[in-house]
Design a protein around this motif. Structure first.
Motif, PDB file in Angstrom:
ATOM      1  N   GLY A  78      -5.728  15.313   2.281  1.00 30.10           N
ATOM      2  CA  GLY A  78      -5.688  13.968   1.974  1.00 30.10           C
ATOM      3  C   GLY A  78      -5.767  12.974   2.872  1.00 30.10           C
ATOM      4  O   GLY A  78      -5.420  13.110   4.062  1.00 30.10           O
ATOM      5  N   TYR A  80     -11.241  12.809   0.011  1.00 29.25           N
ATOM      6  CA  TYR A  80     -10.579  11.650   0.712  1.00 29.25           C
ATOM      7  C   TYR A  80      -9.692  12.607   2.110  1.00 29.25           C
ATOM      8  O   TYR A  80      -9.008  13.206   1.686  1.00 29.25           O
ATOM      9  CB  TYR A  80      -9.538  11.039  -0.088  1.00 29.25           C
ATOM     10  N   PRO A 137      -7.032   8.171   3.388  1.00 30.27           N
ATOM     11  CA  PRO A 137      -7.741   6.972   2.921  1.00 30.27           C
ATOM     12  C   PRO A 137      -9.074   7.085   3.069  1.00 30.27           C
ATOM     13  O   PRO A 137      -9.795   6.090   2.512  1.00 30.27           O
ATOM     14  CB  PRO A 137      -6.762   6.069   3.700  1.00 30.27           C
ATOM     15  N   SER A 175      -8.449  15.786  -0.081  1.00 32.87           N
ATOM     16  CA  SER A 175      -8.345  16.044  -1.449  1.00 32.87           C
ATOM     17  C   SER A 175      -9.445  15.336  -2.243  1.00 32.87           C
ATOM     18  O   SER A 175      -9.812  14.187  -1.828  1.00 32.87           O
ATOM     19  CB  SER A 175      -6.929  15.199  -1.753  1.00 32.87           C
ATOM     20  N   GLN A 223      -9.583  14.033  -5.163  1.00 30.16           N
ATOM     21  CA  GLN A 223      -9.002  12.784  -5.681  1.00 30.16           C
ATOM     22  C   GLN A 223      -8.369  11.715  -4.742  1.00 30.16           C
ATOM     23  O   GLN A 223      -7.615  12.433  -4.000  1.00 30.16           O
ATOM     24  CB  GLN A 223      -8.173  13.003  -7.190  1.00 30.16           C
ATOM     25  N   GLU A 224      -8.808  10.731  -4.791  1.00 27.53           N
ATOM     26  CA  GLU A 224      -7.920   9.691  -3.721  1.00 27.53           C
ATOM     27  C   GLU A 224      -6.342   9.528  -4.378  1.00 27.53           C
ATOM     28  O   GLU A 224      -6.021   9.538  -5.261  1.00 27.53           O
ATOM     29  CB  GLU A 224      -8.617   8.166  -3.982  1.00 27.53           C
ATOM     30  N   GLY A 225      -5.760   9.187  -3.202  1.00 26.21           N
ATOM     31  CA  GLY A 225      -4.268   9.406  -3.310  1.00 26.21           C
ATOM     32  C   GLY A 225      -3.369  10.604  -3.602  1.00 26.21           C
ATOM     33  O   GLY A 225      -2.224  10.513  -3.721  1.00 26.21           O
ATOM     34  N   ILE A 226      -4.247  11.573  -3.548  1.00 33.17           N
ATOM     35  CA  ILE A 226      -3.427  12.976  -3.436  1.00 33.17           C
ATOM     36  C   ILE A 226      -3.222  13.774  -2.191  1.00 33.17           C
ATOM     37  O   ILE A 226      -4.123  13.616  -1.420  1.00 33.17           O
ATOM     38  CB  ILE A 226      -4.252  13.924  -4.424  1.00 33.17           C
ATOM     39  N   VAL A 277       1.205   6.846   3.325  1.00 29.32           N
ATOM     40  CA  VAL A 277       0.290   8.016   3.628  1.00 29.32           C
ATOM     41  C   VAL A 277       0.950   8.994   4.697  1.00 29.32           C
ATOM     42  O   VAL A 277       1.449   8.434   5.751  1.00 29.32           O
ATOM     43  CB  VAL A 277      -1.304   7.645   4.193  1.00 29.32           C
ATOM     44  N   GLN A 334       0.822  -1.127  -0.038  1.00 35.83           N
ATOM     45  CA  GLN A 334       0.044  -0.006   0.072  1.00 35.83           C
ATOM     46  C   GLN A 334       0.897   0.984  -0.102  1.00 35.83           C
ATOM     47  O   GLN A 334       1.906   1.368   0.445  1.00 35.83           O
ATOM     48  CB  GLN A 334      -0.780   0.100   1.248  1.00 35.83           C
ATOM     49  N   PRO A 335       0.452   2.426  -0.517  1.00 34.63           N
ATOM     50  CA  PRO A 335       1.122   3.549  -0.501  1.00 34.63           C
ATOM     51  C   PRO A 335       1.259   4.041   0.863  1.00 34.63           C
ATOM     52  O   PRO A 335       0.450   4.009   1.672  1.00 34.63           O
ATOM     53  CB  PRO A 335       0.392   4.477  -1.525  1.00 34.63           C
ATOM     54  N   ASP A 345     -12.969   8.099   2.802  1.00 37.56           N
ATOM     55  CA  ASP A 345     -14.083   8.888   1.876  1.00 37.56           C
ATOM     56  C   ASP A 345     -14.870   9.495   2.913  1.00 37.56           C
ATOM     57  O   ASP A 345     -15.873   8.935   3.385  1.00 37.56           O
ATOM     58  CB  ASP A 345     -14.782   7.889   1.093  1.00 37.56           C
TER      59      ASP A 345
END
Length: 362
Positions: free
Chosen positions: A104, A119, A106, A188, A190-193, A78, A75-76, A108
């Motif tokens: 940002g 996110y 993980p 964020s 968008q997810e992952g930003i 965070v 997983q990235p 929602d």
């Protein structure tokens, strides 16, 4: 009988010896040496099974191999951001109060409340302790080029959320904030930003997203105009009433300073001092008043009304500024700035009720 017993007793040991000698001649060859890179097991430590490599997927070290199941990708990472506490009471200074952070996470936010977007982190980015009841408080986010969202959980557990009230930046306005503790997330879209932001708290209508400065910079220390009731002025107080004579009233001073007027209001230009150059007291309602300045150097003019809003001008007449219009009774703060920083030129300030008055006449 005794001889027979002796023979039997000899036969059995001899047979055992023969079998032992035969085994010595059939020994297995020594094992081959370990392959390069082989690490022998450490006594007392469990052996971690080697995981098969799936092309295009990273492996998780130490993950046991389950036949027939795919390898779980790593997983990235965070960013971990500690929650900061912000304690403000009505009338706080400086206004705006600014905190920096990283947006940002993980989670929602719409799973918490259907009105929320983006996110966010599992824990709030900030805790806001309201030391009194706010009726005009606004929360703004400057996220630069990234699309950010804002999520606030009130003390009663309900949510206030916003997305894109100012372009891609959120603003929470038109809500009351009773005394208590509020949880604040900057998300964020968008997810992952994960992007730097500036979060601002303000009670002034003149403050906007651009006032908060470059995302991630701690601009909360940027000097603000003195609070209401502060009567300081670098070059004195001017008190005039409608019909004053002679018409033209002059004052002089040195322009410039270390503060960029743009950080107070995006319509303003030049470099000014934190303390106003002049305090103008309007002793009555001026249906028309012109305030102008003249200097051999390119200068600007910044006026703050009693309600905190600004009137600004640059180059109304060549490189000299002028502002005119209706001036209700009350105090006004006047700054004369320099378009270029690091300059302190002399200027003449004029106030007139004549529309034809120009800076060149000063």
């Amino acid at each position: 009988m005794r001889k027979g017993l002796r023979i039997n007793q000899l036969v059995i040991p001899l047979a055992a010896l023969a079998l032992a000698l035969a085994a010595c001649g059939d020994e297995d060859p020594p094992p081959p040496p370990p392959p390069p890179g082989f690490t022998p097991p450490v006594p007392g430590q469990p052996i971690v099974p080697v995981q098969p490599v799936v092309p295009g997927q990273p492996v998780v070290p130490g993950q046991p191999v389950v036949p027939g199941q795919p390898v779980v990708p790593v997983q990235p990472v965070v960013p971990v951001q500690a929650t900061t506490t912000i304690a403000l009471a009505p009338g706080f200074m400086p206004d705006p109060y600014v905190e920096a952070g990283t947006s940002g996470g993980p989670v929602d936010a719409s799973t918490w409340d259907a009105s929320c977007r983006g996110y966010v982190a599992a824990t709030p980015n900030h805790l806001f302790n309201a030391g009194g009841s706010f009726t005009t408080l606004r929360l703004l986010v400057s996220g630069g080029t990234e699309d950010t969202t804002l999520v606030v959980q009130k003390p009663d557990g309900t949510y206030l959320c916003d997305d894109d009230s100012s372009g891609q930046d959120p603003i929470l306005a038109g809500h009351t904030f009773p005394q208590g503790t509020y949880k604040v997330w900057v998300g964020s879209y968008q997810e992952g930003i994960f992007a730097p932001y500036n979060l601002g708290f303000t009670e002034l209508s003149s403050v906007n997203v651009s006032t908060l400065g470059i995302p991630g910079s701690m601009v909360g220390t940027t000097p603000r105009p003195p609070p209401p009731g502060d009567m300081r002025a670098n070059f004195g107080t001017i008190t005039l009433s409608p019909g004053f004579s002679p018409d033209l009233h002059r004052a002089t001073g040195s322009a410039g300073g270390s503060v960029e007027a743009l950080t107070w209001d995006e319509s303003c230009a030049g470099h000014v001092s934190e303390v106003p150059d002049h305090l103008f007291i309007a002793g009555g309602n001026f249906p028309f008043l012109k305030i102008l300045a003249h200097s051999p150097t390119d200068i600007t003019l910044v006026i703050q009304r009693a309600d905190g809003s600004f009137l600004c001008n640059d180059d109304a007449d060549g490189t000299n500024p002028a502002i005119s219009g209706v001036f209700p009774p009350g105090p006004y703060r006047i700054w004369v700035g320099t378009y270029q920083g690091g300059q302190r030129p002399q200027y003449t300030l004029g106030l007139s009720e004549r529309p034809s008055m120009s800076p060149s006449e000063l």
